[in-house]
Design an enzyme around this catalytic site. Structure first.
Site, PDB file in Angstrom:
ATOM      1  N   ALA A 124       1.243  -1.096  -0.300  1.00 37.40           N
ATOM      2  CA  ALA A 124      -0.021  -0.151  -0.271  1.00 37.40           C
ATOM      3  C   ALA A 124       1.100   0.944  -0.047  1.00 37.40           C
ATOM      4  CB  ALA A 124      -1.169   0.268   1.574  1.00 37.40           C
ATOM      5  N   ALA A 126       1.547   4.333  -1.643  1.00 40.10           N
ATOM      6  CA  ALA A 126       1.166   6.085  -2.178  1.00 40.10           C
ATOM      7  C   ALA A 126       0.647   7.021  -0.993  1.00 40.10           C
ATOM      8  CB  ALA A 126      -0.182   6.521  -2.695  1.00 40.10           C
ATOM      9  N   PRO A 127       1.559   7.900  -0.400  1.00 36.47           N
ATOM     10  CA  PRO A 127       2.234   8.722  -1.821  1.00 36.47           C
ATOM     11  C   PRO A 127       3.274   8.712  -2.212  1.00 36.47           C
ATOM     12  CG  PRO A 127       2.075   9.996   0.404  1.00 36.47           C
ATOM     13  CD  PRO A 127       1.554   8.903   0.574  1.00 36.47           C
ATOM     14  N   SER A 129       6.766   8.128   0.502  1.00 41.58           N
ATOM     15  CA  SER A 129       7.637   8.417   1.120  1.00 41.58           C
ATOM     16  C   SER A 129       8.081   7.008   2.025  1.00 41.58           C
ATOM     17  CB  SER A 129       6.814   9.099   2.769  1.00 41.58           C
ATOM     18  OG  SER A 129       5.866   7.967   3.296  1.00 41.58           O
ATOM     19  N   LYS A 130       8.025   5.622   2.082  1.00 39.75           N
ATOM     20  CA  LYS A 130       7.760   4.486   2.332  1.00 39.75           C
ATOM     21  C   LYS A 130       8.782   3.674   1.337  1.00 39.75           C
ATOM     22  CE  LYS A 130       4.287   4.302   6.064  1.00 39.75           C
ATOM     23  NZ  LYS A 130       4.656   5.698   6.048  1.00 39.75           N
ATOM     24  N   GLU A 148      -0.605   0.521  -5.063  1.00 36.84           N
ATOM     25  CA  GLU A 148      -1.600   1.068  -4.608  1.00 36.84           C
ATOM     26  C   GLU A 148      -2.690   1.655  -5.340  1.00 36.84           C
ATOM     27  OE1 GLU A 148      -3.697   4.151  -2.530  1.00 36.84           O
ATOM     28  OE2 GLU A 148      -1.558   3.423  -2.029  1.00 36.84           O
ATOM     29  N   ASP A 175      -6.244  -3.712  -5.585  1.00 39.46           N
ATOM     30  CA  ASP A 175      -6.553  -4.010  -4.230  1.00 39.46           C
ATOM     31  C   ASP A 175      -5.521  -4.887  -3.588  1.00 39.46           C
ATOM     32  OD1 ASP A 175      -7.524  -5.593  -1.701  1.00 39.46           O
ATOM     33  OD2 ASP A 175      -9.843  -5.582  -3.059  1.00 39.46           O
ATOM     34  N   ASP A 193       1.591  -1.215   4.804  1.00 37.14           N
ATOM     35  CA  ASP A 193       1.518   0.068   5.592  1.00 37.14           C
ATOM     36  C   ASP A 193      -0.297   0.106   5.513  1.00 37.14           C
ATOM     37  OD1 ASP A 193       2.234   2.265   7.688  1.00 37.14           O
ATOM     38  OD2 ASP A 193       1.800   3.474   6.020  1.00 37.14           O
ATOM     39  N   CYS A 246      -0.706   3.794  10.694  1.00 36.89           N
ATOM     40  CA  CYS A 246      -0.313   4.978  11.494  1.00 36.89           C
ATOM     41  C   CYS A 246      -2.169   5.497  12.624  1.00 36.89           C
ATOM     42  CB  CYS A 246      -0.535   6.222  10.754  1.00 36.89           C
ATOM     43  SG  CYS A 246      -2.567   6.547   9.974  1.00 36.89           S
TER      44      CYS A 246
END
EC number: 2.1.1.178
Length: 486
Positions: A124, A126-127, A129-130, A148, A175, A193, A246
């Site tokens: 997963a 986007a955007p 960073s990871k 994504e 998916d 994530d 998060c």
């Protein structure tokens, strides 16, 4: 003032560790987040970046769990996303806690054999960073599949992958629940994530918990269970998986990991993260997970779990049929040598030893590891587009310059270094007048601070801008140098 739903407070009070207080939690949620960035080591070292930015008033406080991550302070109210160095891809604006999952996945102990970590999945992405953090940790080696589900967010992911110069990525738009069957036991490492309730983001979104409900938590935890099971099926035996969110409640965190353990038993081995960095034990759970409450490190709330797949597990469905009509073919020996010569002789760039592929008049660079994935899934984007060919030769593509014209440049490369003001003009799509007229040199690489901005045509008295129109910026921020020490 932060909006904390009473139902959330009642629930989280029961889950808060004994050594932490609810008053400290609420106070932390009400404080603004510290600014944090991650230096993009695909383009510049952290030391060189600090040397570049300290005269502009930046101060750097190291983030303990990310070697290239820093909390920063500086005397500017402008949006950092408009900064020249950000547009150039020298750094990524990334919340400190979100740097934890890639760090947990790429611990030094993971590199036990040369065969490991050749194929990595970000389920997963986007955007980005990871994804781009992992690309830097992999040093653009091997294959990094970045998936994504949201169509609009795929575009953002692609833009960030290109901006940061990640050349070994393959982007997908599915998916995440399909990966376990389509790419069964194909990856050395998987990061998920997961989409979540976002309880840890309240410090940047004061309304994040305003409409919190237990029913929503229960619903999203079911999706998370399906995603972690798909990720586990896609993982090779012996491989590592990191699950992160998060959010803060146990149902979306420990509960999801415990579900996987219940389904697959001893094939799931939890790995302790208590030694991941100095002070990690302050957030470590009994299972060895990291449950980061915002008051512990003055950051966003986050959860990170790591596990090893100790044995193969049965797939749940028959292997899908291979898809036909893959539009790319390997370049012939003559074609491959031609494009290599063009990059070396005309641009001063040595192409990496990867797969050179052809589609119509386009030349692409794919990771070698992608061969094993052809026909198994539809990919939105693979590797980088090198150049277009015509009867007059080759025309290099912007993304190839951004990804390859850093560490791959030879001393004989045709480059033109520009000032920050000229770099701003270039990124806004304007031609650059040359102070001294010279002999026209044709295609040149425009650089600022030692990193490429793109291509231009040297006409003798000016640099004709060749920046793709869709990358032209309306605003570029030049961070001023400070006249006093901070």
């Amino acid at each position: 003032m932060v909006q904390l739903n009473q139902n959330f407070i009642d629930t989280i009070t029961q889950e808060l560790p004994a050594h932490l207080s609810m008053d400290e939690f609420i106070a932390a949620c009400d404080r603004p987040l510290r600014r944090s960035i991650r230096v993009n080591t695909l383009k510049i070292s952290s030391d060189d970046f600090k040397t570049l930015m300290q005269p502009k008033g930046w101060t750097f406080d190291p983030i303990p769990w990310c070697e290239d991550g820093f909390w920063i302070s500086y005397d500017e109210e402008e949006q950092l996303g408009n900064a020249l160095e950000h547009i150039q891809g020298l750094f990524y604006i990334q919340e400190a806690s979100s740097m934890l999952p890639p760090t947990a996945l790429f611990t030094p102990s993971a590199f036990t054999t040369s065969a490991k970590w050749q194929c990595v999945l970000d389920l997963a992405s986007a955007p980005g960073s990871k994804t781009t953090q992992m690309a830097a940790l992999m040093q653009n080696q091997g294959l990094l599949v970045a998936n994504e589900y949201s169509a609009s967010r795929v575009k953002v992911l692609h833009a960030n992958v290109l901006r940061m110069g990640a050349s070994h990525c393959a982007l997908t738009h599915f998916d995440g629940r399909v990966f376990g069957e389509y790419l069964y036991e194909s990856f050395d490492a998987v990061l998920i994530d997961a989409p979540c309730g976002g309880e840890g983001t309240v410090r940047k979104d004061v309304d994040a918990l305003k409409h919190w409900s237990l029913d929503d938590v229960l619903a999203i935890s079911e999706t998370q269970k399906a995603l972690i099971e798909s990720a586990f099926l896609a993982l090779k035996p012996g491989g590592s998986l990191v699950y992160s969110t998060c959010t803060l409640n146990r149902l979306e965190n420990q509960g999801v990991c415990e579900y996987l353990k219940q389904v697959y038993g001893d094939a799931v081995q939890f790995e302790s993260l208590s030694d991941l960095f100095d002070g990690a034990e302050r957030a470590t759970t009994a299972e060895g997970f990291l449950h980061v409450w915002p008051q512990i490190y003055d950051s966003e709330g986050f959860f990170v779990a790591k596990l090893t797949k100790t044995a193969s597990v049965p797939r749940l469905q028959p292997e899908p049929k291979l898809q036909k009509n893959f539009p790319f073919t390997p370049a012939s020996a003559k074609q491959a040598q031609g494009i290599k010569d063009y990059f070396q002789q005309d641009l001063g760039i040595s192409l990496p030893d990867e797969l050179i592929m052809v589609r119509d008049d386009e030349f692409w660079l794919f990771p070698h590891e992608f061969n094993a994935f052809i026909g198994r899934m539809r990919f939105q984007r693979i590797g980088i587009k090198l150049a277009d060919s015509s009867k007059h030769g080759f025309k290099v593509r912007h993304e190839a310059i951004i990804a390859l014209a850093g560490k791959q440049l030879s001393p004989t490369a045709k480059t033109v270094d520009v000032s920050d003001v000229e770099a701003k003009e270039y990124l806004m799509g304007r031609d650059i007048p040359l102070a001294t007229a010279d002999k026209a040199q044709g295609e040149v690489i425009v650089c600022y601070g030692g990193a490429p901005l793109g291509m231009a045509k040297h006409l003798g008295n000016k640099l004709k801008n060749n920046l793709p129109r869709d990358l032209v910026k309306d605003k570029v921020l030049l961070l001023p140098e400070q006249t006093k020490s901070l």
